[in-house]
Design a protein around this motif. Sequence first.
Motif, PDB file in Angstrom:
ATOM      1  N   ALA A 163       0.855  -1.197   0.000  1.00  0.00           N
ATOM      2  CA  ALA A 163       0.000   0.000   0.000  1.00  0.00           C
ATOM      3  C   ALA A 163       0.886   1.240   0.000  1.00  0.00           C
ATOM      4  O   ALA A 163       1.976   1.208   0.577  1.00  0.00           O
ATOM      5  CB  ALA A 163      -0.878  -0.019   1.250  1.00  0.00           C
ATOM      6  N   PRO A 164       0.416   2.358  -0.635  1.00  0.00           N
ATOM      7  CA  PRO A 164       1.237   3.575  -0.611  1.00  0.00           C
ATOM      8  C   PRO A 164       1.409   4.057   0.826  1.00  0.00           C
ATOM      9  O   PRO A 164       0.485   3.964   1.632  1.00  0.00           O
ATOM     10  CB  PRO A 164       0.428   4.578  -1.438  1.00  0.00           C
ATOM     11  N   GLU A 165       2.601   4.565   1.131  1.00  0.00           N
ATOM     12  CA  GLU A 165       2.883   4.997   2.498  1.00  0.00           C
ATOM     13  C   GLU A 165       2.071   6.250   2.846  1.00  0.00           C
ATOM     14  O   GLU A 165       1.989   7.177   2.037  1.00  0.00           O
ATOM     15  CB  GLU A 165       4.365   5.355   2.592  1.00  0.00           C
ATOM     16  N   ALA A 166       1.444   6.280   4.039  1.00  0.00           N
ATOM     17  CA  ALA A 166       0.693   7.471   4.452  1.00  0.00           C
ATOM     18  C   ALA A 166       1.690   8.589   4.727  1.00  0.00           C
ATOM     19  O   ALA A 166       2.774   8.338   5.247  1.00  0.00           O
ATOM     20  CB  ALA A 166      -0.099   7.156   5.715  1.00  0.00           C
ATOM     21  N   PRO A 167       1.318   9.839   4.377  1.00  0.00           N
ATOM     22  CA  PRO A 167       2.245  10.935   4.669  1.00  0.00           C
ATOM     23  C   PRO A 167       2.514  11.029   6.166  1.00  0.00           C
ATOM     24  O   PRO A 167       1.626  10.750   6.974  1.00  0.00           O
ATOM     25  CB  PRO A 167       1.522  12.176   4.140  1.00  0.00           C
ATOM     26  N   THR A 168       3.739  11.398   6.544  1.00  0.00           N
ATOM     27  CA  THR A 168       4.070  11.436   7.968  1.00  0.00           C
ATOM     28  C   THR A 168       3.539  12.696   8.644  1.00  0.00           C
ATOM     29  O   THR A 168       3.404  12.743   9.851  1.00  0.00           O
ATOM     30  CB  THR A 168       5.588  11.359   8.170  1.00  0.00           C
ATOM     31  N   LEU A 169       3.238  13.734   7.840  1.00  0.00           N
ATOM     32  CA  LEU A 169       2.694  14.971   8.410  1.00  0.00           C
ATOM     33  C   LEU A 169       1.246  15.134   7.983  1.00  0.00           C
ATOM     34  O   LEU A 169       0.882  14.760   6.880  1.00  0.00           O
ATOM     35  CB  LEU A 169       3.458  16.186   7.886  1.00  0.00           C
ATOM     36  N   ILE A 170       0.460  15.755   8.852  1.00  0.00           N
ATOM     37  CA  ILE A 170      -0.906  16.106   8.454  1.00  0.00           C
ATOM     38  C   ILE A 170      -1.172  17.568   8.798  1.00  0.00           C
ATOM     39  O   ILE A 170      -0.496  18.146   9.665  1.00  0.00           O
ATOM     40  CB  ILE A 170      -1.975  15.228   9.145  1.00  0.00           C
ATOM     41  N   ALA A 171      -2.152  18.146   8.126  1.00  0.00           N
ATOM     42  CA  ALA A 171      -2.671  19.452   8.531  1.00  0.00           C
ATOM     43  C   ALA A 171      -3.960  19.199   9.284  1.00  0.00           C
ATOM     44  O   ALA A 171      -4.772  18.371   8.859  1.00  0.00           O
ATOM     45  CB  ALA A 171      -2.927  20.318   7.308  1.00  0.00           C
ATOM     46  N   ARG A 172      -4.118  19.869  10.400  1.00  0.00           N
ATOM     47  CA  ARG A 172      -5.333  19.706  11.212  1.00  0.00           C
ATOM     48  C   ARG A 172      -5.753  21.081  11.725  1.00  0.00           C
ATOM     49  O   ARG A 172      -4.939  22.018  11.708  1.00  0.00           O
ATOM     50  CB  ARG A 172      -5.069  18.738  12.375  1.00  0.00           C
TER      51      ARG A 172
ATOM     52  N   VAL B 162      -5.025  26.368  10.248  1.00  0.00           N
ATOM     53  CA  VAL B 162      -4.560  24.997  10.473  1.00  0.00           C
ATOM     54  C   VAL B 162      -3.132  24.991  11.008  1.00  0.00           C
ATOM     55  O   VAL B 162      -2.397  25.977  10.882  1.00  0.00           O
ATOM     56  CB  VAL B 162      -4.610  24.147   9.172  1.00  0.00           C
ATOM     57  N   VAL B 163      -2.761  23.850  11.600  1.00  0.00           N
ATOM     58  CA  VAL B 163      -1.358  23.614  11.958  1.00  0.00           C
ATOM     59  C   VAL B 163      -0.932  22.302  11.301  1.00  0.00           C
ATOM     60  O   VAL B 163      -1.779  21.490  10.916  1.00  0.00           O
ATOM     61  CB  VAL B 163      -1.142  23.525  13.492  1.00  0.00           C
ATOM     62  N   ALA B 164       0.387  22.110  11.209  1.00  0.00           N
ATOM     63  CA  ALA B 164       0.926  20.827  10.732  1.00  0.00           C
ATOM     64  C   ALA B 164       1.447  20.063  11.934  1.00  0.00           C
ATOM     65  O   ALA B 164       2.089  20.638  12.819  1.00  0.00           O
ATOM     66  CB  ALA B 164       2.056  21.056   9.727  1.00  0.00           C
ATOM     67  N   SER B 165       1.155  18.758  11.954  1.00  0.00           N
ATOM     68  CA  SER B 165       1.632  17.891  13.037  1.00  0.00           C
ATOM     69  C   SER B 165       2.108  16.582  12.446  1.00  0.00           C
ATOM     70  O   SER B 165       1.569  16.130  11.424  1.00  0.00           O
ATOM     71  CB  SER B 165       0.503  17.564  14.023  1.00  0.00           C
ATOM     72  N   PRO B 166       3.085  15.929  13.125  1.00  0.00           N
ATOM     73  CA  PRO B 166       3.408  14.570  12.704  1.00  0.00           C
ATOM     74  C   PRO B 166       2.202  13.677  12.998  1.00  0.00           C
ATOM     75  O   PRO B 166       1.564  13.820  14.041  1.00  0.00           O
ATOM     76  CB  PRO B 166       4.589  14.175  13.607  1.00  0.00           C
ATOM     77  N   ARG B 167       1.926  12.778  12.079  1.00  0.00           N
ATOM     78  CA  ARG B 167       0.810  11.849  12.293  1.00  0.00           C
ATOM     79  C   ARG B 167       0.983  11.089  13.611  1.00  0.00           C
ATOM     80  O   ARG B 167       0.018  10.731  14.279  1.00  0.00           O
ATOM     81  CB  ARG B 167       0.778  10.861  11.121  1.00  0.00           C
ATOM     82  N   SER B 168       2.254  10.868  14.006  1.00  0.00           N
ATOM     83  CA  SER B 168       2.533  10.086  15.211  1.00  0.00           C
ATOM     84  C   SER B 168       2.448  10.911  16.499  1.00  0.00           C
ATOM     85  O   SER B 168       2.542  10.364  17.585  1.00  0.00           O
ATOM     86  CB  SER B 168       3.939   9.501  15.108  1.00  0.00           C
ATOM     87  N   ASP B 169       2.311  12.240  16.383  1.00  0.00           N
ATOM     88  CA  ASP B 169       2.258  13.078  17.583  1.00  0.00           C
ATOM     89  C   ASP B 169       1.455  14.339  17.267  1.00  0.00           C
ATOM     90  O   ASP B 169       2.015  15.400  16.957  1.00  0.00           O
ATOM     91  CB  ASP B 169       3.674  13.448  18.047  1.00  0.00           C
TER      92      ASP B 169
ATOM     93  N   LEU C 289      11.938  23.347   8.783  1.00  0.00           N
ATOM     94  CA  LEU C 289      11.835  23.887   7.434  1.00  0.00           C
ATOM     95  C   LEU C 289      12.172  22.809   6.417  1.00  0.00           C
ATOM     96  O   LEU C 289      13.024  21.949   6.650  1.00  0.00           O
ATOM     97  CB  LEU C 289      12.783  25.088   7.273  1.00  0.00           C
ATOM     98  N   ARG C 290      11.499  22.878   5.277  1.00  0.00           N
ATOM     99  CA  ARG C 290      11.739  21.986   4.132  1.00  0.00           C
ATOM    100  C   ARG C 290      11.409  20.529   4.436  1.00  0.00           C
ATOM    101  O   ARG C 290      12.001  19.617   3.857  1.00  0.00           O
ATOM    102  CB  ARG C 290      13.198  22.143   3.693  1.00  0.00           C
ATOM    103  N   SER C 291      10.462  20.309   5.354  1.00  0.00           N
ATOM    104  CA  SER C 291      10.057  18.919   5.581  1.00  0.00           C
ATOM    105  C   SER C 291       8.625  18.671   5.138  1.00  0.00           C
ATOM    106  O   SER C 291       8.016  17.681   5.518  1.00  0.00           O
ATOM    107  CB  SER C 291      10.256  18.534   7.042  1.00  0.00           C
ATOM    108  N   GLY C 292       8.082  19.604   4.367  1.00  0.00           N
ATOM    109  CA  GLY C 292       6.765  19.371   3.770  1.00  0.00           C
ATOM    110  C   GLY C 292       5.610  20.015   4.521  1.00  0.00           C
ATOM    111  O   GLY C 292       4.476  19.966   4.049  1.00  0.00           O
ATOM    112  N   ALA C 293       5.884  20.635   5.682  1.00  0.00           N
ATOM    113  CA  ALA C 293       4.784  21.208   6.467  1.00  0.00           C
ATOM    114  C   ALA C 293       4.079  22.320   5.693  1.00  0.00           C
ATOM    115  O   ALA C 293       2.844  22.372   5.645  1.00  0.00           O
ATOM    116  CB  ALA C 293       5.315  21.732   7.804  1.00  0.00           C
TER     117      ALA C 293
END
Length: 179
Positions: free
Chosen positions: A3-12, A62-69, A103-107
């Motif tokens: 399966a395609p890997e889920a992005p590690t960051l999300i906007a919430r 919105v903010v960006a957060s790691p999916r894991s935290d 910076l530069r990590s996709g957020a």
Amino acid sequence: MTAPEAPTLIARPCFQQDLEVVQLIYAHHVLTGTGSFEIEPPSLEEMTARWSRIVGAGWPFVVASPRSDLSRVMGFAYATQFRDRAAYAHCFEVSVYAAPTTLRSGAGSIMLAHVLAGLRDDGVREVLAVIGDSANAASIALHRKLGFSHVGVMSRVGEKFGRPLDVVIMQRSLAPAKT
Ligand SMILES: CC(C)(COP(=O)(O)OP(=O)(O)OC[C@H]1O[C@@H](n2cnc3c(N)ncnc32)[C@H](O)[C@@H]1OP(=O)(O)O)[C@@H](O)C(=O)NCCC(=O)NCCS
């Protein structure tokens, strides 16, 4: 097939408890950069008032957060009607700031894409980025990546750190949301 890997960051959505970090991120950029034309960082109270006005109007913040935290805030983005007058109802301005440590990590991309999708769903047709400093390569490239085109430059309209600063205007049209 994997399966395609889920992005590690999300906007919430940005909640009130996120605003301490939001204020610190913005203060960093106000004090060290030219993307914002503010000189004094707004206090937490002032940032709370700005956030309340935006979310109270039903606009995206919105903010960006790691999916894991999800409690970690790596940046923030929001949109406001470009100008208050009624005929601007379908034209919004976006703002986006990433934490200096991430910076530069996709957020930035994830937050801006999320804000644009929300604006399109709300019937917004035109989106502007009013970018401080024509040397702001990161912001110009981020907006270009998200489909914005160069509109023009207002030359030397600002001054910060003892140097005159341009403002770059970029614009993206939003296709109507599919029903
Ligand atoms: C602009 C900003 C929000 C980008 O956030 P970010 O999280 O680093 O952005 P991303 O990691 O999603 O990068 C998205 C794209 O922007 C461009 N980009 C980001 N940083 C860049 C840099 N330093 N130089 C050139 N291009 C850059 C790239 O095209 C990148 O895509 P790629 O990594 O696939 O090549 C961030 O640099 C920032 O907060 N800058 C200071 C504040 C500011 O000026 N905000 C805009 C006010 S209008």
